[in-house]
Design an enzyme around this catalytic site. Structure first.
Site, mmCIF file in Angstrom:
data_model
loop_
_atom_site.group_PDB
_atom_site.id
_atom_site.type_symbol
_atom_site.label_atom_id
_atom_site.label_comp_id
_atom_site.label_asym_id
_atom_site.label_seq_id
_atom_site.Cartn_x
_atom_site.Cartn_y
_atom_site.Cartn_z
ATOM 1 N N GLU B 118 0.845 -1.194 0.000
ATOM 2 C CA GLU B 118 0.000 0.000 0.000
ATOM 3 C C GLU B 118 0.879 1.242 0.000
ATOM 4 O OE1 GLU B 118 -3.476 0.670 -0.285
ATOM 5 O OE2 GLU B 118 -2.501 2.611 -0.501
ATOM 6 N N THR B 125 -10.005 4.003 -1.243
ATOM 7 C CA THR B 125 -11.029 5.020 -1.439
ATOM 8 C C THR B 125 -12.244 4.767 -0.569
ATOM 9 O OG1 THR B 125 -10.333 5.424 -3.688
ATOM 10 C CG2 THR B 125 -12.585 6.011 -3.131
ATOM 11 N N CYS B 126 -12.735 3.548 -0.599
ATOM 12 C CA CYS B 126 -13.994 3.244 0.081
ATOM 13 C C CYS B 126 -13.938 3.663 1.541
ATOM 14 C CB CYS B 126 -14.294 1.765 -0.030
ATOM 15 S SG CYS B 126 -15.646 1.236 1.015
ATOM 16 N N ILE B 268 -22.987 9.316 -6.692
ATOM 17 C CA ILE B 268 -22.186 10.173 -5.808
ATOM 18 C C ILE B 268 -22.868 11.531 -5.669
ATOM 19 C CG2 ILE B 268 -19.941 11.278 -5.456
ATOM 20 C CD1 ILE B 268 -18.633 9.125 -7.079
ATOM 21 N N GLY B 269 -23.270 12.070 -6.811
ATOM 22 C CA GLY B 269 -23.941 13.363 -6.804
ATOM 23 C C GLY B 269 -25.232 13.318 -6.001
ATOM 24 N N ALA B 414 -17.068 -1.156 -4.330
ATOM 25 C CA ALA B 414 -16.151 -1.782 -3.387
ATOM 26 C C ALA B 414 -16.408 -3.280 -3.276
ATOM 27 C CB ALA B 414 -16.298 -1.124 -2.015
ATOM 28 N N HIS B 542 -43.153 -11.204 10.226
ATOM 29 C CA HIS B 542 -44.150 -10.143 10.145
ATOM 30 C C HIS B 542 -44.147 -9.352 11.445
ATOM 31 C CE1 HIS B 542 -47.803 -8.031 9.105
ATOM 32 N NE2 HIS B 542 -48.245 -8.292 10.310
#
Lengths: 468, 572
Positions: B118, B125-126, B268-269, B414, B542
């Site tokens: 990494e 990102t997630c 995203i928007g 993801a 239920h």
């Protein structure tokens, strides 16, 4: 609930009254009769087996819109769900028979669909007629008449538009608008303007860079309300008192409708009234003394009221949501002015701070502007306390309806000589004036008004502070 | 998992399996145009995205029925056995996002000695700049919305004084959540003994790579690229991080502008519009396509628009590109120049307080050393086949190299990355496996939520026409659901697209309360190949929202007659 229900055709062929008569069935050259058969009714569909009536949630299309087959026309709420109802024909939505928010039984007509644009008028005319079984005679096809019928339909929103549009018209030009060529307005401001039919072009923008924001539109709307629809101010045709036909029932014009609604709305505010009698000898004397300097009685009264309000901020407060109230920062005294048979309320801003001479000049300016219909919204919508004076007609007392969004309004009667008894048992002549304050009891209580009136009375009876 | 499979194998109904053949020649899954994680329509045009075999997943676990219990046990002993063949590792994963993490976990379970490289922060990102912090903001916006809805509260008999919020507090919640999840992820890798190598990973050649500044060279039997994506900023847009921002900045919630333009009305928007309007902003959507929310099932989109956009302080411009966006400076607001998406003619100029660029996400492949193995990206994405094997410039497979997640652009989600990672690990540990992307659900966490799996109605109709079968649609409303009504959340719709001849589910779309949680019954059914006629007998508690799906399945009209009973058996 399954999908097939949605596909049920809800637009049957033309109703019996519109069917071609047998004789005309042959494909003759286009006759009005044939044309008429192209108008279809849109029925309230049955969206579920248990549905007996449906409520129109919203019309997705407006009258005059072109429809293609399969396009959603209306949203109907049944007992189980909201569903889009689609058109099964191409054409034009000629007339909406059942408005948004209203319910209709399953199978009843909710709108008319015209095949061509020319037939819209016809459809509208038809929508006016009650269903009659008589075979259609030569259709009137009054292309010029029909739209007029339409225009006369009372629809409240345009009323506001009419008033607001011109009211605010003038020099409201914001830097972001490229010299007024385009309007910069926030999304919510646009939405409000659309919903209430306000023309954004004339609205004064108070947001960043002169942007029109929601509160600007709200201010315009409030002003329209406050001034009795502001509508009458604009009424192009002055009322003709002579032309009244006795015994006739006259439907409200849209403006009158707007006024009516606003008045009814004011009933939602729990108001109460407190009256007081002022002795105005000292004030009259002061007025005589400084009249020559351009000081008006209105300015004097506004100034006196403002000075009293300084000491009683609660009377200058306003309650909008029923949950909280605002102590207004500024003391802006609105004064109701009758003009052209209508009413508008120019505002003397910061009347407590501005000196009496400036205030008088300002007042003259406002009245001139009001006459020329050039008042900016912020000049007639920002009042925090209203004065209404009918004294000039000899009215000695009356009470006023509280304009929504403000805390109190003071109705001022005529100042007249009165025989008064005094505590020491003598009788004398004094000039007196009765006032009656209407206030919102959610925030202003009896004692508040009483104390305010007492303060005001002291100022008026000893008016030396007014000229400071 | 094994037990589940044996169960369905012993299922008395041959129909349960019969439709697999139908699906496998189904192929051509119309590209999902949903722009999840900024996925653009084109993303799916990357070649070989799906093919017939991708639909065979229903049986993947059947292939692997040979027991590998010994390897499973190995997982309990730590990170695999010493690698064979003289490699440093069995598996090296470049990128520790959700995809890499999922792959690493599964690899350890399979007994592979695993390392993960990494170059930034664990979680990708997630966790750090996407799904996770945005859920924290949306949790706040959902509550704000509820508290501000006087009518709603009144109908509950509740009285709430004016609700307000503290911006920094909200921002902290998002940040705390991200760091908590990041720590969890790191700890889970560490506790399993996965080696975490810090630095940028570069592929040097087949089975060979380096990482970090010191040019540490390692070898691995198999390599997975999982480098993910970054926000896509179209040309002409200047991002200053203050007034013109991407989701990366927006999630820090450094300000709540009075008026914000959101470029792109994908998920995203949409989610950000939910957050911003709940916090008091007004929003303007700028969408290049002719309608908002492209990619959602049109009916769901229409309903969502009526609930999520029309009543809120939102307006929109469609069919326009934001050709130039200049950040606010010297007292001037943010300037947005709009041009017609088709004619490219200037249309309008907007002046707003802030602009959020949510036009999608671009794959991040910088420094990977793709040139060393002759791989050329396509629109930035690394080309792969349906088994996530990397394809080089000559169209040949690069041996022992895989790419999963946003970097391959198949489905920028993801959990899709994670599923792809698991699929790859299955393959490298000897079991062939192809992931069915049509069984991967997607969700948009607005209030209420939107979720979906499989095909939209137009996609299903197109496919049906091409292949000559019938489709049917069933719908149920949340208005008829007791739990939804108890919550005063009757607004919602569940829609099922299915084949009446086989009972196969082609797609399910839900708009309504907790839609994101409800979709899995449908996605599992698609993944397992369960048919509607079987699902109808499943029992739901239920009163629960899950009864919306129960009713949906029951309202489907499947005509599986006697003739179908002799449907040819499917090889397993």
């Amino acid at each position: 609930m399954s999908s097939h229900l949605l596909h049920t055709s809800f637009i049957p062929t033309a109703p019996p009254s519109l069917r071609r008569r047998p004789g005309c069935a042959a494909p003759l050259p286009r006759t009005p009769l044939l044309v008429q058969s192209k108008i279809r009714e849109i029925f309230m569909p049955a969206l579920s087996s248990t549905m007996t009536e449906g409520k129109i949630v919203s019309w997705i299309k407006s009258e005059g819109d072109k429809l293609s087959k399969g396009e959603s026309v209306v949203v109907v709420e049944s007992d189980k769900a909201d569903m889009d109802v689609e058109s099964f024909y191409d054409g034009y939505l000629a007339a909406i028979v059942v408005d948004e928010g209203l319910s209709a039984a399953v199978g009843s007509t909710i709108a008319l669909l015209a095949e061509t644009e020319e037939e819209i008028a016809l459809a509208i005319a038809q929508s006016k007629k009650t269903s009659s079984s008589a075979p259609a005679p030569a259709p009137p096809a009054p292309t010029s008449d029909a739209p007029k019928v339409f225009d006369e339909m009372p629809s409240p929103a345009p009323a506001v538009k009419a008033s607001v549009g011109t009211n605010a018209l003038g020099s409201a030009e914001h830097p972001a608008s490229e010299g007024g060529k385009r309007v910069v307005a926030s999304p919510y401001a646009k939405k409000l303007a659309k919903d209430f039919g306000v023309d954004l072009k004339g609205v004064f923008g108070s947001g960043p860079n002169g942007r029109v924001v929601a509160k600007d539109v709200e201010a315009v709307l409030a002003a329209a309300k406050l001034s009795g629809g502001g509508a009458k101010v604009q009424a192009s045709e002055p009322p003709k008192p002579s032309g009244v036909e006795l015994g006739s029932v006259v439907p409200f014009t849209t403006m009158q409708g707007a006024v009516s609604r606003n008045m009814v709305e004011s009933l939602a505010v729990p108001t109460f009234r407190v009256g007081y009698t002022f002795t105005t000898d000292a004030l009259d004397a002061l007025y005589k003394k400084i009249k020559s300097k351009g000081v008006t009685m209105t300015a004097l009264l506004a100034k006196a009221t403002a000075l009293a309000l300084v000491k009683h901020p609660v009377v200058n407060s306003s309650c909008r949501d029923g949950k909280s109230f605002t102590y207004n920062t500024h003391i802006n005294v609105a004064v109701a002015v009758a003009i052209d048979g209508g009413l508008i309320t120019p505002v003397l801003q910061d009347a407590d701070k501005v000196d009496i001479y400036t205030l008088s000049r300002k007042w003259k300016e406002l009245v001139d502007k009001a006459r020329a219909k050039q008042l900016q919204p912020n000049e007639y919508t920002t009042g925090t306390f209203t004065l209404s004076n009918l004294g000039m007609f000899g009215v000695d007392r009356f009470d006023a309806i509280l304009p929504p969004g403000t805390g109190a309004i003071m109705a001022v009667g005529a100042s007249q000589p009165t025989v008064v008894g005094t505590k020491d048992g003598r009788i004398g002549m004094k000039t007196q004036m009765q006032v009656n304050v209407t206030a919102d009891h959610r925030v202003i209580y009896g004692a508040d008004l009483a104390a305010f009136l007492q303060t005001l009375s002291k100022i008026i009876e000893d008016p030396k502070d007014l000229t400071l | 998992m094994q037990s589940a499979i044996s169960l369905s194998l012993s299922s008395p109904s041959p129909i349960a399996r019969s439709a697999v053949s139908n699906t496998s020649d189904a192929s051509s899954p119309a590209p999902r145009s949903l722009r999840f994680c900024g996925l653009r329509r084109e993303a799916f045009d990357v070649k070989a995205s799906f093919d017939a075999s991708s639909l065979r997943l229903n049986r993947f676990n059947l292939h692997s029925k040979s027991s590998n219990s010994s390897k499973v046990f190995a997982a309990l002993n730590g990170n695999g056995t010493p690698p064979s063949g003289g490699f440093d590792y069995d598996l090296v994963i470049i990128g520790a996002g959700v995809g890499g993490h999922g792959a690493a976990l599964h690899a350890v379970e399979k007994g592979l000695k695993t390392a993960i490289i990494e170059g930034d922060v664990i979680g990708g990102t997630c966790v750090n700049r996407g799904c996770v912090p945005s859920k924290a903001l949306l949790a706040v916006s959902g509550r704000m919305r509820e508290l501000q809805n006087e009518h709603h509260m009144k109908s509950f008999g509740l009285q709430v004084a004016a609700a307000g919020y503290d911006r920094q507090g909200v921002a902290d919640h998002a940040n705390n959540l991200a760091s908590k999840i990041r720590n969890n992820l790191t700890n889970s890798l560490k506790s399993l003994g996965v080696d975490i190598l810090t630095g940028v990973g570069t592929v040097l050649g087949p089975q060979k790579l380096k990482y970090g500044k010191g040019d540490n060279i390692i070898t691995a039997k198999d390599i997975i690229i999982a480098t993910g994506s970054v926000p896509l900023v179209p040309k002409g847009i200047e991002v200053d991080g203050k007034t013109v921002i991407t989701s990366d900045h927006a999630l820090k919630l450094e300000s709540v502008p009075e008026w914000i333009a959101i470029v792109g009305s994908g998920y995203i928007g949409l989610e950000f519009s939910d957050v911003y309007t709940a916090l008091g902003s007004e929003v303007t959507f700028i969408e290049a396509l002719d309608q908002l929310m492209p990619g959602f099932d049109p009916e769901i989109g229409k309903l969502a628009q009526r609930v999520l956009i029309n009543p809120r302080k939102i307006d929109s411009y469609t069919g326009v590109f934001a050709s130039k966006i200049t950040p606010a400076k010297d007292g001037k607001p943010v300037q947005i120049e709009l041009i017609d998406a088709k004619t490219k003619e200037p249309k309008d100029t907007l002046e707003v307080d802030a602009a959020l660029i949510a036009t999608g996400r671009a794959p991040f492949t910088q420094g990977l050393g793709l040139e060393n193995i002759n791989v050329q990206t396509q629109r930035g994405f690394i080309p792969v086949d349906e088994r996530m094997r990397v394809i080089d410039a000559n169209g040949k497979l690069v041996p022992h190299l895989y790419c999963i997640g946003d970097a391959n652009g198949k489905m920028m989600l993801a959990h899709a990355a994670s599923a792809q990672g698991i699929s790859v690990v299955e393959q490298v540990s000897g079991q062939d496996h192809v992931l069915n992307h049509l069984s991967i659900p997607a969700a948009c966490f607005t209030h209420p939520e939107i979720s979906m799996v499989g095909l939209t109605e137009p996609q299903a109709r197109e496919k049906a026409e091409k292949e000559g079968f019938e489709i049917s649609i069933a719908k149920t409303s949340f208005k008829a659901n007791t739990k939804a009504l108890a919550e005063n959340e009757g607004e919602g719709l569940a829609k099922l697209i299915y084949r009446p001849d086989t009972g196969e589910i082609l797609g399910v779309h839900i708009f309504g309360m907790h839609a994101a949680d409800l979709i899995h019954e449908a996605s599992n059914a698609i993944a397992m190949g369960t048919r509607l006629q079987e699902l109808k007998f499943a029992v739901h508690a239920h009163p629960t929202l899950s009864e919306v799906l129960d009713e949906l399945f029951k309202s489907a009209k499947v005509n599986v007659g006697a003739s179908n009973k002799v449907a040819e058996p499917v090889p397993v």
